[in-house]
Design a protein around this motif. Structure first.
Motif, mmCIF file in Angstrom:
data_model
loop_
_atom_site.group_PDB
_atom_site.id
_atom_site.type_symbol
_atom_site.label_atom_id
_atom_site.label_comp_id
_atom_site.label_asym_id
_atom_site.label_seq_id
_atom_site.Cartn_x
_atom_site.Cartn_y
_atom_site.Cartn_z
ATOM 1 N N LEU A 646 58.632 5.261 -22.988
ATOM 2 C CA LEU A 646 59.334 5.043 -24.257
ATOM 3 C C LEU A 646 58.444 4.459 -25.349
ATOM 4 C CD1 LEU A 646 62.640 3.493 -22.838
ATOM 5 C CD2 LEU A 646 62.255 5.859 -23.505
ATOM 6 N N ALA A 647 57.151 4.275 -25.078
ATOM 7 C CA ALA A 647 56.284 3.556 -26.007
ATOM 8 C C ALA A 647 56.311 4.134 -27.409
ATOM 9 C CB ALA A 647 54.849 3.547 -25.463
ATOM 10 N N SER A 648 56.285 5.471 -27.524
ATOM 11 C CA SER A 648 56.259 6.066 -28.860
ATOM 12 C C SER A 648 57.613 6.005 -29.552
ATOM 13 C CB SER A 648 55.789 7.524 -28.774
ATOM 14 O OG SER A 648 56.720 8.306 -28.055
ATOM 15 N N LEU A 649 58.687 5.881 -28.796
ATOM 16 C CA LEU A 649 60.036 5.849 -29.371
ATOM 17 C C LEU A 649 60.405 4.453 -29.852
ATOM 18 C CD1 LEU A 649 61.992 8.098 -26.827
ATOM 19 C CD2 LEU A 649 61.266 8.710 -29.130
ATOM 20 N N VAL A 650 60.194 3.461 -29.018
ATOM 21 C CA VAL A 650 60.561 2.102 -29.376
ATOM 22 C C VAL A 650 59.651 1.134 -28.621
ATOM 23 C CG1 VAL A 650 62.364 2.063 -27.593
ATOM 24 C CG2 VAL A 650 62.437 0.420 -29.472
ATOM 25 N N SER A 651 59.138 0.144 -29.343
ATOM 26 C CA SER A 651 58.253 -0.842 -28.721
ATOM 27 C C SER A 651 58.188 -2.071 -29.622
ATOM 28 C CB SER A 651 56.854 -0.252 -28.498
ATOM 29 O OG SER A 651 56.290 0.170 -29.734
ATOM 30 N N THR A 652 57.362 -3.037 -29.237
ATOM 31 C CA THR A 652 57.200 -4.264 -30.006
ATOM 32 C C THR A 652 55.714 -4.459 -30.323
ATOM 33 O OG1 THR A 652 59.064 -5.234 -28.805
ATOM 34 C CG2 THR A 652 57.690 -6.733 -30.068
ATOM 35 N N ASN A 653 55.405 -4.772 -31.599
ATOM 36 C CA ASN A 653 53.998 -4.988 -31.956
ATOM 37 C C ASN A 653 53.588 -6.436 -31.679
ATOM 38 O OD1 ASN A 653 55.041 -6.532 -34.050
ATOM 39 N ND2 ASN A 653 54.739 -4.942 -35.611
ATOM 40 N N ARG A 679 69.977 -0.136 -35.233
ATOM 41 C CA ARG A 679 68.790 -1.005 -35.230
ATOM 42 C C ARG A 679 68.938 -2.108 -34.183
ATOM 43 N NH1 ARG A 679 65.697 -0.203 -39.946
ATOM 44 N NH2 ARG A 679 66.746 1.134 -41.475
ATOM 45 N N GLY A 680 70.159 -2.617 -34.046
ATOM 46 C CA GLY A 680 70.392 -3.644 -33.039
ATOM 47 C C GLY A 680 70.130 -3.123 -31.632
ATOM 48 N N VAL A 681 70.512 -1.852 -31.365
ATOM 49 C CA VAL A 681 70.253 -1.265 -30.049
ATOM 50 C C VAL A 681 68.754 -1.128 -29.812
ATOM 51 C CG1 VAL A 681 70.495 0.838 -28.676
ATOM 52 C CG2 VAL A 681 72.457 -0.063 -29.923
ATOM 53 N N LEU A 682 68.024 -0.692 -30.837
ATOM 54 C CA LEU A 682 66.573 -0.558 -30.690
ATOM 55 C C LEU A 682 65.918 -1.914 -30.416
ATOM 56 C CD1 LEU A 682 65.672 2.051 -33.470
ATOM 57 C CD2 LEU A 682 65.951 2.419 -31.015
ATOM 58 N N GLU A 683 66.384 -2.952 -31.082
ATOM 59 C CA GLU A 683 65.849 -4.288 -30.830
ATOM 60 C C GLU A 683 66.109 -4.717 -29.387
ATOM 61 O OE1 GLU A 683 67.525 -6.932 -33.663
ATOM 62 O OE2 GLU A 683 66.516 -6.020 -35.402
ATOM 63 N N GLU A 684 67.311 -4.421 -28.896
ATOM 64 C CA GLU A 684 67.652 -4.782 -27.522
ATOM 65 C C GLU A 684 66.795 -4.004 -26.531
ATOM 66 O OE1 GLU A 684 71.530 -4.652 -24.535
ATOM 67 O OE2 GLU A 684 71.782 -4.332 -26.687
ATOM 68 N N LYS A 685 66.590 -2.710 -26.799
ATOM 69 C CA LYS A 685 65.763 -1.888 -25.911
ATOM 70 C C LYS A 685 64.312 -2.392 -25.913
ATOM 71 C CE LYS A 685 68.986 1.098 -24.786
ATOM 72 N NZ LYS A 685 69.493 1.231 -23.403
ATOM 73 N N ARG A 687 63.276 -5.388 -26.513
ATOM 74 C CA ARG A 687 63.237 -6.672 -25.809
ATOM 75 C C ARG A 687 63.227 -6.454 -24.288
ATOM 76 N NH1 ARG A 687 67.875 -8.438 -27.192
ATOM 77 N NH2 ARG A 687 67.199 -8.881 -29.331
ATOM 78 N N GLU A 688 64.056 -5.520 -23.818
ATOM 79 C CA GLU A 688 64.099 -5.231 -22.385
ATOM 80 C C GLU A 688 62.764 -4.670 -21.894
ATOM 81 O OE1 GLU A 688 67.345 -2.558 -21.870
ATOM 82 O OE2 GLU A 688 68.894 -4.097 -22.052
ATOM 83 N N LEU A 689 62.163 -3.786 -22.710
ATOM 84 C CA LEU A 689 60.876 -3.214 -22.316
ATOM 85 C C LEU A 689 59.793 -4.280 -22.220
ATOM 86 C CD1 LEU A 689 60.925 0.057 -24.458
ATOM 87 C CD2 LEU A 689 61.127 -0.104 -21.977
ATOM 88 N N LYS A 690 59.827 -5.232 -23.127
ATOM 89 C CA LYS A 690 58.820 -6.293 -23.111
ATOM 90 C C LYS A 690 59.009 -7.225 -21.916
ATOM 91 C CE LYS A 690 56.690 -9.788 -26.074
ATOM 92 N NZ LYS A 690 56.688 -10.418 -27.417
ATOM 93 N N LEU A 691 60.273 -7.516 -21.571
ATOM 94 C CA LEU A 691 60.547 -8.450 -20.487
ATOM 95 C C LEU A 691 60.425 -7.806 -19.114
ATOM 96 C CD1 LEU A 691 63.642 -10.376 -21.931
ATOM 97 C CD2 LEU A 691 61.331 -11.267 -21.642
ATOM 98 N N TYR A 692 60.964 -6.584 -18.976
ATOM 99 C CA TYR A 692 61.078 -5.975 -17.652
ATOM 100 C C TYR A 692 60.216 -4.729 -17.472
ATOM 101 C CZ TYR A 692 65.346 -8.748 -18.161
ATOM 102 O OH TYR A 692 66.233 -9.754 -18.409
ATOM 103 N N ASP A 693 59.633 -4.251 -18.575
ATOM 104 C CA ASP A 693 58.819 -3.036 -18.553
ATOM 105 C C ASP A 693 59.656 -1.771 -18.361
ATOM 106 O OD1 ASP A 693 56.216 -2.040 -18.949
ATOM 107 O OD2 ASP A 693 56.078 -1.539 -16.822
ATOM 108 N N TYR A 694 60.978 -1.904 -18.439
ATOM 109 C CA TYR A 694 61.852 -0.719 -18.378
ATOM 110 C C TYR A 694 63.190 -1.088 -19.028
ATOM 111 C CZ TYR A 694 64.381 -3.006 -14.569
ATOM 112 O OH TYR A 694 65.113 -3.892 -13.821
ATOM 113 N N THR A 695 63.962 -0.073 -19.336
ATOM 114 C CA THR A 695 65.306 -0.296 -19.879
ATOM 115 C C THR A 695 66.248 0.703 -19.252
ATOM 116 O OG1 THR A 695 66.627 -0.484 -21.903
ATOM 117 C CG2 THR A 695 64.988 1.279 -21.846
ATOM 118 N N ILE A 696 67.535 0.348 -19.201
ATOM 119 C CA ILE A 696 68.517 1.203 -18.527
ATOM 120 C C ILE A 696 69.625 1.603 -19.486
ATOM 121 C CG2 ILE A 696 68.107 0.312 -16.229
ATOM 122 C CD1 ILE A 696 70.489 -1.528 -16.573
#
Length: 696
Positions: A646-653, A679-685, A687-696
């Protein structure tokens, strides 16, 4: 003529009952006969003569009349000591009045009646004959479309359905000669009743009842005429039976021409008010006119009259009181057309009275989703009120308990046989599942005028792609979706093939919902499900807000008829603007460039457009809000996987800011919507990627 099989009393559980569409006018004959459905049980048969046209296949009933049973008209079994007492009750309540009933044939031989209603009297009821039904829309107190006769006329001219008349009341074997509609008595020029009829033909086309309500077409697209029903004509008035429990009038055929006197052509623009000289049209946003209702018709033998007579006879000991479980409802509240905003008011009122904490936007979103999608799924953590919202909506619809079904999904479900049933080939019988879903769908198909609500509770405890597979493919069909129980070739060989048809049509009167919890005990939905459903995540309110809640007395709302609910729905066109289509292309391109095996298909685009079309005017939820909700509910539900995927779709700098191609697309089309929820969903996704390295 519609037909289905049913039980007619306990004594007839193995006899097929073929029931017709529409209501027939009748008179009860004097005389009863003792019947013993079971040892120790007394029932009494009586007979009714039909006075109005009968459906095809019932011609011989004119010789024999129709048979009814006292147990089916509110008396129960063992209510009378003997035939004399039963006859006295029958003559007292029904002897000097008209009744309406639904005709049926039992066992292809006996003509029986169902759902008999007491309708009233006329001055010449003992001499009139050959009555003809006339569809009558609304009442003086509750005219259709709030009294906007121009809107009523527009529905006829443009081929739109008119709510209030259904197969329950009208059989398409009968060609309507005229129709009448209640309206305001504008300046004494138009109303309280307006008659419509083909200007040069004797009747409308025979096909009246269709998808969504009643339609009235002039043959060969000829001109439509209209006029005012002349109730000053005392002779005509004295011969009309205006039904209390059905949207029908019955008129002797010799007086039908009186309705057509002084008809004039409907103007091309359908503006009857202006054509009749009404200077101010209150429905055009101008000042309202004075309403002058001069309809002072009295109806004999109303529901209150029946209750009074029964109470009197009971108190004298002439009939025995009947237990509530045995008592049949003698009357049915007449359908009252309402506007969609009124129904939403019902929904919000029911939420307040129930002491439930829901966001107003969630309630409106749920309603629009049910209108625009065949499957709506409520998601969220346990305890947020998902099942409660479905029950709340059912109460707002005024549904009976047996018209709402919650199916608790079991982890063991593997195919649709677990929720519908299967054919026992050894005993040649259809074994229905204990969910009762098959019976509910059969009931819904038999009663297209009624609404039904089904909820698959915690539907991801088992793999929905398995047990729900047939529904997934069927519910996306726009025309004539059908659920198959078994091979139609087996029907004649099955012991109970008449009770369980091989195929069940799924009408728009059935609403499908589901609830899901997302945790370690559940399965995730595949795109096969997500592409066909609106997935709504409920907002959880603040705990402090619970202090402001307090249960109040609930209102028992009358049942909302299916044709009226269907009139709320918009099903035309793509529903998306060019810029909105460009937004979908942008999001689709982002998915494809990322290498993710997902995207936005044409089905999703059409259903998003339908959702946007179905947002009612004048609500706090705007088209901009609706587009934001649809991006979340129909597209962003697909964002799941590892950070590498998902890196190209949504991530954190490095600054902790959300980045990615999906956010870039939203920014590019911010003129359509601020996309606050998306935008809120993207922020949540992110955050999950940064913490867990995956999202569901």
């Amino acid at each position: 003529m519609g037909s289905y099989n049913s039980n007619y009393g306990n004594s007839d559980s193995f006899f097929a009952l073929r029931q017709a569409d529409g209501k027939v006018l009748g008179r009860v004959r004097p005389g009863v006969k003792l019947s013993t459905p079971q040892p120790g049980m007394k029932d009494y048969r009586f007979f009714v003569d039909a006075l109005s046209p009968l459906p095809k296949g019932f011609e011989d009933s004119e010789k024999h009349g129709f048979t009814g049973f006292m147990s089916r008209i509110g008396c129960g079994y063992n209510a009378f000591a003997n035939e004399a007492d039963a006859l006295h009750y029958l003559e007292t309540v029904f002897g000097d009045a008209f009744v309406t009933f639904t005709p049926a044939i039992r066992n292809n031989k006996f003509f029986v009646l169902d759902d008999m209603q007491l309708e009233g009297t006329t001055a010449f009821m003992d001499v009139d004959h050959n009555f003809y039904p006339i569809p009558a829309f609304g009442t003086v107190d509750q005219p259709p479309f709030g009294g906007d006769i121009n809107k009523f006329c527009s529905h006829i001219l443009t081929g739109k359905p008119l709510p209030g008349l259904s197969k329950k009341y009208w059989n398409n074997d009968v060609q309507p000669r005229v129709i009448v509609a209640a309206t305001k008595n504008f300046e004494g020029r138009l109303g309280p009743w307006v008659v419509f009829a083909p200007l040069y033909d004797d009747a409308f086309d025979s096909t009246v009842i269709g998808e969504g309500g009643a339609y009235f077409h002039v043959k060969n697209k000829g001109p439509l005429g209209y006029g005012v029903v002349d109730f000053k004509n005392s002779e005509l008035f004295s011969h009309i039976l205006r039904c209390t429990h059905s949207p029908l009038w019955f008129v002797p055929q010799e007086f039908i021409p009186d309705f057509r006197l002084n008809l004039k052509p409907v103007p091309a623009d359908g503006d009857l008010l202006a054509d009749s000289g009404v200077l101010v049209n209150p429905f055009a946003g101008e000042d309202s006119v004075t309403i002058d209702s001069d309809d002072h018709t009295e109806r004999l033998y109303t529901e209150e009259d029946v209750e009074r007579i029964i109470h009197s006879l009971t108190s004298k000991g002439e009939i025995k009181p009947v237990d509530d479980e045995e008592e049949e409802i003698l009357s049915e509240e007449k359908e009252k057309p309402m506007e969609e905003v009124d129904f939403l008011g019902r929904l919000l009122e029911e939420a307040d009275c129930s002491g439930l904490l829901y966001e107003k936007e969630d309630l409106i979103n749920f309603h629009i989703s049910l209108k625009s999608s065949r499957l709506t799924i409520l998601a969220g953590m346990s305890g947020t009120g998902k099942s409660g919202l479905v029950r709340l909506y059912g109460r707002a619809l005024g549904l009976l308990e047996d018209h709402v079904r919650f199916l608790a999904v079991r982890p063991s479900w593997m195919d649709d046989g677990d929720i519908l049933g299967y054919v026992d080939m050894k005993n040649m019988v259809y074994r229905s599942a204990d969910t009762g879903l098959a019976e509910l769908l059969i009931d819904a198909a038999r009663h297209p005028e009624d609404m039904f609500l089904i909820c698959f509770d915690e539907m991801n405890l088992a793999r929905a792609e398995h047990y729900f597979a047939q529904f997934i493919s069927v519910l996306e069909k726009e025309e004539n979706p059908v659920i198959r129980l078994y091979n139609p070739a087996l029907r004649s060989k099955l012991y109970n093939g008449d009770a369980y048809p091989a195929e069940i049509p799924i009408g728009r009167n059935v609403l499908f919902t589901g609830t899901v919890n997302v945790d370690e005990s559940t399965y995730h939905f595949s795109d096969k499900i997500l592409d066909r459903a609106n997935v709504i995540t409920l907002h959880q309110g603040r705990f402090h807000d619970l202090l402001s809640l307090g249960k109040t007395e609930k209102t028992d709302f009358p049942e909302l008829p299916a044709p009226l609910f269907e009139s709320f729905c918009v099903r035309d066109g793509l529903g998306l603007t060019e810029e909105e289509l460009n937004l979908l292309d942008g999001l689709n391109d982002a998915f494809h460039k990322s290498g993710m095996q997902c995207g936005i298909g044409f089905r999703i685009a059409r259903q998003m457009g339908r959702y946007l079309e179905n947002i009612p005017d004048g609500l706090s939820l705007t088209r901009s809000d609706g587009l934001d909700a649809q991006v979340v509910q129909r597209i962003f539900t697909k964002i799941r996987g590892s950070s590498q995927q998902l890196a190209s779709l949504v991530s954190t700098n490095d600054k902790g800011e959300v980045t990615g191609s999906l956010l870039e697309v939203l920014n590019r089309f911010n003129s359509l919507s601020p996309f606050t929820s998306a935008r809120g969903v993207l922020e949540e996704k992110a955050r999950e990627l940064k913490l867990y390295d995956y999202t569901i």
